[in-house]
Design a protein around this motif. Sequence first.
Motif, PDB file in Angstrom:
ATOM      1  N   ILE A  45     -71.164 -53.220 -68.686  1.00 39.57           N
ATOM      2  CA  ILE A  45     -72.473 -52.898 -69.263  1.00 39.57           C
ATOM      3  C   ILE A  45     -72.352 -52.599 -70.758  1.00 39.57           C
ATOM      4  O   ILE A  45     -73.179 -53.030 -71.574  1.00 39.57           O
ATOM      5  CB  ILE A  45     -73.114 -51.702 -68.521  1.00 39.57           C
ATOM      6  N   ALA A  46     -71.311 -51.904 -71.132  1.00 42.96           N
ATOM      7  CA  ALA A  46     -71.159 -51.472 -72.522  1.00 42.96           C
ATOM      8  C   ALA A  46     -70.710 -52.609 -73.440  1.00 42.96           C
ATOM      9  O   ALA A  46     -71.090 -52.639 -74.628  1.00 42.96           O
ATOM     10  CB  ALA A  46     -70.170 -50.313 -72.600  1.00 42.96           C
ATOM     11  N   GLU A  55     -78.032 -61.219 -64.728  1.00 45.56           N
ATOM     12  CA  GLU A  55     -77.735 -61.820 -63.426  1.00 45.56           C
ATOM     13  C   GLU A  55     -76.421 -61.292 -62.860  1.00 45.56           C
ATOM     14  O   GLU A  55     -76.319 -60.957 -61.679  1.00 45.56           O
ATOM     15  CB  GLU A  55     -77.691 -63.340 -63.564  1.00 45.56           C
ATOM     16  N   ILE A  56     -75.391 -61.233 -63.714  1.00 47.75           N
ATOM     17  CA  ILE A  56     -74.088 -60.712 -63.270  1.00 47.75           C
ATOM     18  C   ILE A  56     -74.209 -59.237 -62.901  1.00 47.75           C
ATOM     19  O   ILE A  56     -73.646 -58.773 -61.899  1.00 47.75           O
ATOM     20  CB  ILE A  56     -73.024 -60.913 -64.359  1.00 47.75           C
ATOM     21  N   LYS A  61     -74.109 -54.593 -59.155  1.00 44.58           N
ATOM     22  CA  LYS A  61     -74.732 -53.416 -58.558  1.00 44.58           C
ATOM     23  C   LYS A  61     -74.877 -53.585 -57.045  1.00 44.58           C
ATOM     24  O   LYS A  61     -74.693 -52.631 -56.278  1.00 44.58           O
ATOM     25  CB  LYS A  61     -76.084 -53.161 -59.205  1.00 44.58           C
ATOM     26  N   ASP A  62     -75.219 -54.792 -56.595  1.00 43.99           N
ATOM     27  CA  ASP A  62     -75.300 -55.050 -55.148  1.00 43.99           C
ATOM     28  C   ASP A  62     -73.939 -54.865 -54.494  1.00 43.99           C
ATOM     29  O   ASP A  62     -73.832 -54.315 -53.395  1.00 43.99           O
ATOM     30  CB  ASP A  62     -75.809 -56.476 -54.892  1.00 43.99           C
ATOM     31  N   TRP A  63     -72.912 -55.321 -55.169  1.00 41.08           N
ATOM     32  CA  TRP A  63     -71.554 -55.193 -54.625  1.00 41.08           C
ATOM     33  C   TRP A  63     -71.151 -53.715 -54.595  1.00 41.08           C
ATOM     34  O   TRP A  63     -70.590 -53.236 -53.621  1.00 41.08           O
ATOM     35  CB  TRP A  63     -70.586 -55.999 -55.494  1.00 41.08           C
ATOM     36  N   ASP A  64     -71.473 -52.999 -55.670  1.00 42.50           N
ATOM     37  CA  ASP A  64     -71.137 -51.569 -55.739  1.00 42.50           C
ATOM     38  C   ASP A  64     -71.842 -50.764 -54.658  1.00 42.50           C
ATOM     39  O   ASP A  64     -71.321 -49.745 -54.186  1.00 42.50           O
ATOM     40  CB  ASP A  64     -71.509 -50.990 -57.109  1.00 42.50           C
TER      41      ASP A  64
END
Length: 519
Positions: A45-46, A55-56, A61-64
Amino acid sequence: MSFSITCPYCFGVMKDNEVLFRSEKVNAGECELLPDNFLDTADFIANYHEDDKDEILKGLKDWDFFLEREDEKYEEFWKKFVRTTEVNPADEKLGITPYRRPILDPSVSEHCRFLKIQPDKSFFIRDSDGMVSGIELKTGEVCHRRVCKHCHNPLPAAYGKQPVKFATVVGITGAGKTVYISQLLKNMPDYAANIGLTAVVNTANSRIFLDTNPIHPGMPLPDSTPEGYFQQPVFYQIVRETGENDRVTEMFVLYDVAGEVFVNPDQISRYAPYIEHSDGIVMLLDPLQFKQIHQLNGELQSLDETTAVLTAIHNIVSSGSSEQKCQIPIAVCISKVDLPEVQEVLGAKLCGMLKDDVYGVDSGDGFFLPIFNAERYNPIAKELSDFILHHERALAMQLRTNYSFYAFFAFTALGCEVGSGEKENGEPFKYPVGPILPKRIEEPIFWMFYRLGYIGTNEPVTTSAAAKIKCPVCGSEATSPLPAEEQIIKVRRFIWTEPIYVNRVCDNPDCRHKWEYIP
């Protein structure tokens, strides 16, 4: 249709469509969506600035979301009891900690985007009775591990579908609670058949308890539960006939609680709910607590702790201020009666009776009637009552003063000699020499079933309690609780009939009056 569920851990109440689920999908390791040269999502993110960042990021976030993680509500519950005692061998083989699986809440929109909509337009999978049993992820995994919405502890399969009764086994450390529960669960189907009932012991908790606390000749006996640790409750079902084509199933939850916690101000509040919600209590007395017995054995123990526990239990259910006696049935049991020093003190007559098995009442067709065999039990009850009154009058008086419904029992969960050994690390252990022949361990439970109205009795049950229930019509003390399905009767009032609630029946064959008994 909905089902009301009372959590067996925190006693929070919820509907079946309010339960949460542990995810069958659990991610581990590094997400393949994370571009090379980035340490984690925060680093991405940073420092990532390409056009496909959003998109990535969504994929990351879904994986996390499905990463194995600490469950704050679960940890909050268990920190009161040192640490959790939950284990799941199947998860251990997968390298997953069961209570670190992600929690899915179908009422939260952020979670719903991972869930598949079912044919009824909800997210819930329901069983044949309409009870919520699972949810399905869009990736195909079916999540059937229900947890309490309040404390996130696991709910056994189908738990909450049937009425639930809670029972607590209490005793000082070393009284034999774990051995008793293990032997009881192992043999419960056979025991139940002897009183015309069917027992089902197939929940994961019960199977794990039996696997981790095996009782076999030559094998070390289970260690005592450390003070302050809360063992996982165990579950079994009792099925009874209520008519030619009808039956009723009840779920029983059994707790193993060290008596010491009830006299420890720092711990009593943690365990009080398991007494407050109990429908019955089994209190185990180590025979070495009796003065005359421990003088022969040489091991110094005292019943002072047990009497303190009885006072604490009464204070819990009465909030410390009521002048009413405790109405929870309590079975007071002397364990380990096969020890030579115990038999020497109990005497030949009582020991002879205790060596007998608990016999059912034959129905004449190869089965047994749903009857507590008071005819066989009453002589034992009288001898035990006289023994305790003679040797431990303070205990007898405390029970009489504080409890309306109690009875005395004695048993051995092993029925064989116990040897001593030493582990490789030098730690001592005890083991049953064998053959293992438990005697009368089921009798306190049968008495509980009688007190709860599941079974009848072949004659009035001997009791030492001061409070005796008398029929308001004929005055007979031979009365019994009515089964739940018989507690509504219709009484004719002139030209109409009126439903009346009753819960007790006179056993006098010339009377048979039914009425509502209010303690």
